[in-house]
Motif scaffolding. Structure first.
Motif, PDB file in Angstrom:
ATOM      1  N   PHE A  89     -30.078  -0.472  26.268  1.00  0.00           N
ATOM      2  CA  PHE A  89     -30.107   0.584  27.281  1.00  0.00           C
ATOM      3  C   PHE A  89     -31.334   1.474  27.126  1.00  0.00           C
ATOM      4  CE2 PHE A  89     -25.399  -0.086  27.751  1.00  0.00           C
ATOM      5  CZ  PHE A  89     -25.435  -0.373  29.111  1.00  0.00           C
ATOM      6  N   THR A  90     -31.689   1.778  25.908  1.00  0.00           N
ATOM      7  CA  THR A  90     -32.869   2.616  25.673  1.00  0.00           C
ATOM      8  C   THR A  90     -34.132   1.929  26.179  1.00  0.00           C
ATOM      9  OG1 THR A  90     -31.822   3.635  23.736  1.00  0.00           O
ATOM     10  CG2 THR A  90     -34.218   3.823  23.920  1.00  0.00           C
ATOM     11  N   ALA A  91     -34.229   0.628  25.902  1.00  0.00           N
ATOM     12  CA  ALA A  91     -35.396  -0.133  26.367  1.00  0.00           C
ATOM     13  C   ALA A  91     -35.472  -0.153  27.894  1.00  0.00           C
ATOM     14  CB  ALA A  91     -35.327  -1.560  25.825  1.00  0.00           C
ATOM     15  N   ALA A  92     -34.320  -0.056  28.544  1.00  0.00           N
ATOM     16  CA  ALA A  92     -34.277  -0.064  30.012  1.00  0.00           C
ATOM     17  C   ALA A  92     -34.425   1.336  30.601  1.00  0.00           C
ATOM     18  CB  ALA A  92     -32.969  -0.696  30.487  1.00  0.00           C
ATOM     19  N   GLY A  93     -34.611   2.348  29.750  1.00  0.00           N
ATOM     20  CA  GLY A  93     -34.816   3.706  30.237  1.00  0.00           C
ATOM     21  C   GLY A  93     -33.555   4.465  30.558  1.00  0.00           C
TER      22      GLY A  93
ATOM     23  N   LEU B 169     -28.216   7.943  27.441  1.00  0.00           N
ATOM     24  CA  LEU B 169     -26.816   7.804  27.067  1.00  0.00           C
ATOM     25  C   LEU B 169     -26.258   9.149  26.640  1.00  0.00           C
ATOM     26  CD1 LEU B 169     -27.031   4.510  24.973  1.00  0.00           C
ATOM     27  CD2 LEU B 169     -26.425   4.751  27.383  1.00  0.00           C
ATOM     28  N   ARG B 170     -25.040   9.451  27.096  1.00  0.00           N
ATOM     29  CA  ARG B 170     -24.342  10.669  26.707  1.00  0.00           C
ATOM     30  C   ARG B 170     -22.987  10.278  26.150  1.00  0.00           C
ATOM     31  NH1 ARG B 170     -25.520  14.198  32.264  1.00  0.00           N
ATOM     32  NH2 ARG B 170     -27.804  14.233  32.057  1.00  0.00           N
ATOM     33  N   GLY B 171     -22.752  10.562  24.870  1.00  0.00           N
ATOM     34  CA  GLY B 171     -21.558  10.052  24.237  1.00  0.00           C
ATOM     35  C   GLY B 171     -20.639  11.092  23.641  1.00  0.00           C
ATOM     36  N   ASP B 172     -19.410  10.651  23.309  1.00  0.00           N
ATOM     37  CA  ASP B 172     -18.484  11.513  22.579  1.00  0.00           C
ATOM     38  C   ASP B 172     -18.882  11.506  21.101  1.00  0.00           C
ATOM     39  OD1 ASP B 172     -17.706   9.004  21.742  1.00  0.00           O
ATOM     40  OD2 ASP B 172     -15.586   9.254  22.236  1.00  0.00           O
TER      41      ASP B 172
ATOM     42  N   VAL C 282     -20.745   7.420  27.469  1.00  0.00           N
ATOM     43  CA  VAL C 282     -20.193   6.441  26.527  1.00  0.00           C
ATOM     44  C   VAL C 282     -19.059   7.087  25.738  1.00  0.00           C
ATOM     45  CG1 VAL C 282     -20.691   4.847  24.636  1.00  0.00           C
ATOM     46  CG2 VAL C 282     -22.491   5.405  26.302  1.00  0.00           C
ATOM     47  N   ARG C 283     -17.921   6.399  25.711  1.00  0.00           N
ATOM     48  CA  ARG C 283     -16.769   6.935  24.980  1.00  0.00           C
ATOM     49  C   ARG C 283     -16.111   5.826  24.154  1.00  0.00           C
ATOM     50  NH1 ARG C 283     -12.067  10.731  27.702  1.00  0.00           N
ATOM     51  NH2 ARG C 283     -11.313  11.613  25.734  1.00  0.00           N
ATOM     52  N   VAL C 284     -15.835   6.124  22.900  1.00  0.00           N
ATOM     53  CA  VAL C 284     -15.101   5.210  22.032  1.00  0.00           C
ATOM     54  C   VAL C 284     -13.618   5.527  22.170  1.00  0.00           C
ATOM     55  CG1 VAL C 284     -14.713   4.430  19.666  1.00  0.00           C
ATOM     56  CG2 VAL C 284     -17.038   5.009  20.430  1.00  0.00           C
ATOM     57  N   VAL C 285     -12.834   4.523  22.495  1.00  0.00           N
ATOM     58  CA  VAL C 285     -11.401   4.733  22.720  1.00  0.00           C
ATOM     59  C   VAL C 285     -10.581   4.005  21.671  1.00  0.00           C
ATOM     60  CG1 VAL C 285     -11.639   5.126  25.205  1.00  0.00           C
ATOM     61  CG2 VAL C 285     -11.315   2.794  24.349  1.00  0.00           C
ATOM     62  N   GLU C 286      -9.349   4.455  21.503  1.00  0.00           N
ATOM     63  CA  GLU C 286      -8.480   3.906  20.469  1.00  0.00           C
ATOM     64  C   GLU C 286      -8.111   2.453  20.745  1.00  0.00           C
ATOM     65  OE1 GLU C 286      -6.296   3.924  16.933  1.00  0.00           O
ATOM     66  OE2 GLU C 286      -7.734   5.383  17.740  1.00  0.00           O
ATOM     67  N   ASP C 287      -7.801   2.144  21.988  1.00  0.00           N
ATOM     68  CA  ASP C 287      -7.350   0.788  22.323  1.00  0.00           C
ATOM     69  C   ASP C 287      -7.375   0.596  23.835  1.00  0.00           C
ATOM     70  OD1 ASP C 287      -5.187   2.306  23.182  1.00  0.00           O
ATOM     71  OD2 ASP C 287      -3.893   1.737  21.510  1.00  0.00           O
ATOM     72  N   LEU C 288      -6.847  -0.534  24.280  1.00  0.00           N
ATOM     73  CA  LEU C 288      -6.813  -0.847  25.713  1.00  0.00           C
ATOM     74  C   LEU C 288      -6.038   0.198  26.495  1.00  0.00           C
ATOM     75  CD1 LEU C 288      -7.110  -2.641  28.241  1.00  0.00           C
ATOM     76  CD2 LEU C 288      -5.181  -4.004  27.397  1.00  0.00           C
ATOM     77  N   GLU C 289      -4.905   0.635  25.962  1.00  0.00           N
ATOM     78  CA  GLU C 289      -4.100   1.625  26.672  1.00  0.00           C
ATOM     79  C   GLU C 289      -4.859   2.934  26.859  1.00  0.00           C
ATOM     80  OE1 GLU C 289      -1.309   0.835  28.218  1.00  0.00           O
ATOM     81  OE2 GLU C 289      -1.706  -1.185  27.435  1.00  0.00           O
ATOM     82  N   ALA C 290      -5.646   3.322  25.858  1.00  0.00           N
ATOM     83  CA  ALA C 290      -6.451   4.543  25.988  1.00  0.00           C
ATOM     84  C   ALA C 290      -7.519   4.369  27.060  1.00  0.00           C
ATOM     85  CB  ALA C 290      -7.087   4.893  24.646  1.00  0.00           C
ATOM     86  N   ALA C 291      -8.084   3.158  27.147  1.00  0.00           N
ATOM     87  CA  ALA C 291      -9.078   2.888  28.189  1.00  0.00           C
ATOM     88  C   ALA C 291      -8.428   2.965  29.573  1.00  0.00           C
ATOM     89  CB  ALA C 291      -9.698   1.508  27.973  1.00  0.00           C
TER      90      ALA C 291
END
Length: 435
Positions: A283-287, A290-293, A321-330
């Motif tokens: 993503f960085t190479a593509a410009g 990113l904004r993340g948790d 960008v968000r890191v989630v616990e599992d599929l249900e959280a997504a």
């Protein structure tokens, strides 16, 4: 929005489109196909003038500091125009959506009921920046037997006028009345258009969330469309990393100004350490910014996301960008922040994919492929008049089938209801062949 009473001139033009639409509805399949071919040929003849008009619009937009996503949508090169003409011819080749008998039933001896597809009538379509939308909408309208009143953004005025001039020139050599199409040129006309419920049958707004909501709140005409395109891609714990990176990159960067580009990337915590480093690099190479948790930032995302980022339609090279616990959280995240446009899961787990596809209430729900496929042309619809995120049909990219309704036709031989009400006659309700 302040509603404005329609002027005498606007009423005259709308009635003219209405008359044209009534005549158009009587045209044969061959005549409507021929009209689209004439429109395509006219666009080819007027190609240089259309591209020149677009250059004028883009230069003006640059001077006025138009937002980058709108500038991207405004551009219409010769190559892009050729693609639009090709798409118009593809619409011409599609099966006729009018006159399909959906139901054929004997109600009683000599009393037969049909349900047959017919045009909607007159479409009022308002859109921003993309002048190529004029070609798509006009093609779908004429092919489906509908008249259309179009209004593009002020920034695309010259291009839209050049395109409509070409289309009407083409129609003038066909069996279809050129007055079936009209172009509005001022914002005041939009406000007045919303009051023409006796002349316009369907409004299709394509613009910001605020604009679409305002249209819906200020007209009695049925409204078809979507506000935001907050699309998600969820990387599951059993995703193929290389494939997920490639799909996510395409979904964000192939055309970031489109409503079907992803705005939020959700990553299962168990795969985050494997997925995020190569994804961040790509993503960085593509410009892409990113904004993340907190968890995403701990793995290399440089900017912090705010609460507002989760529901934001950037239409630009920015991705939350968000890191989630599992599929249900997504699923919970998408349910809370999504716009029911298009959402994607990347996984090799068929059970997880099935759970995602069956649970996410969006017009498009994809497995292991880019959200950018959510498009009428890519679905084989030829083109689209817009995308609808409502639950009731039409939903998703709205092509020809979404621009027809149906009519019940009942044929009898002097039948009256009284004998049935008294019990002297009885309904058979027998479906007939050819329904």
């Amino acid at each position: 929005m302040t509603l404005i009473s329609p002027s005498a001139e606007l009423l005259r033009r709308a009635r003219r489109v209405r008359r044209g639409a009534l005549d158009l509805a009587q045209c044969s399949d061959a005549q409507r196909r021929g009209a689209l071919e004439a429109m395509a040929a006219a666009l080819e003849r007027h190609g240089d003038a259309i591209v020149a008009a677009n250059t004028v619009d883009r230069e003006a937009a640059a001077r006025e500091g138009l937002a980058a996503p709108l500038v991207a949508r405004l551009k219409l090169t010769g190559a892009k125009l050729a693609g639009c003409i090709h798409g118009l011819r593809q619409v011409a080749a599609l099966p006729d959506p009018i006159g399909h008998r959906q139901l054929h039933r004997q109600l009683a001896a000599g009393l037969e009921l049909e349900r047959v597809t017919v045009p909607v009538g007159v479409l009022g379509v308002v859109f921003e920046s993309r002048p190529d939308a004029v070609i798509q909408i006009a093609a779908l309208a004429i092919r489906s037997g509908n008249g259309a009143i179009l209004k593009g953004g002020r920034e695309a005025l010259n291009t839209c006028q050049a395109i409509v001039t070409a289309l009407q020139d083409g129609l003038a050599s066909s069996a279809v009345d050129p007055e079936s199409l009209d172009l509005l040129t001022s914002r005041e006309e939009i406000m007045a258009l919303l009051q023409l419920d006796e002349l316009v049958d369907l409004i299709v707004p394509r613009g910001s969330n605020a604009f679409v909501s305002t249209v819906q709140e200020n007209t009695r005409i049925p409204v078809l469309g979507h506000a935001d395109g907050v699309c998600h891609l969820y990387v599951d714990q059993r995703a193929n990393i290389d494939m997920a990176v490639a799909v996510a990159l395409d979904a964000k960067t192939q055309y970031p100004a489109a409503c079907n580009a992803i705005e939020t990337l959700l990553v299962h915590r168990r795969v985050a350490r494997q997925f995020l480093p190569p994804a961040i690099q790509a993503f960085t190479a593509a410009g892409v910014t990113l904004r993340g948790d907190e968890q995403a930032m701990a793995l290399g995302v440089s900017e912090a996301a705010t609460q507002e980022d989760w529901g934001q339609e950037y239409l630009d090279l920015i991705l939350a960008v968000r890191v989630v616990e599992d599929l249900e959280a997504a699923l919970d995240h998408i349910r809370r922040y999504g716009s029911r446009h298009t959402d994607v899961i990347c996984t090799d787990d068929e059970a997880a994919a099935a759970r995602f596809l069956n649970t996410v209430d969006s017009a498009g729900v994809f497995h292991n492929c880019s959200s950018r496929f959510a498009d009428g042309f890519r679905y084989g619809l030829g083109a689209e008049v817009g995308i609808s995120t409502q639950t009731m049909p039409p939903r998703g990219p709205v092509g020809l089938e979404g621009l027809v309704t149906y009519r019940y036709r009942l044929r009898g031989h002097g039948h009256t209801v009284a004998p049935f009400a008294s019990g002297n006659q009885h309904f058979t309700h027998r479906d007939l062949q050819g329904a």
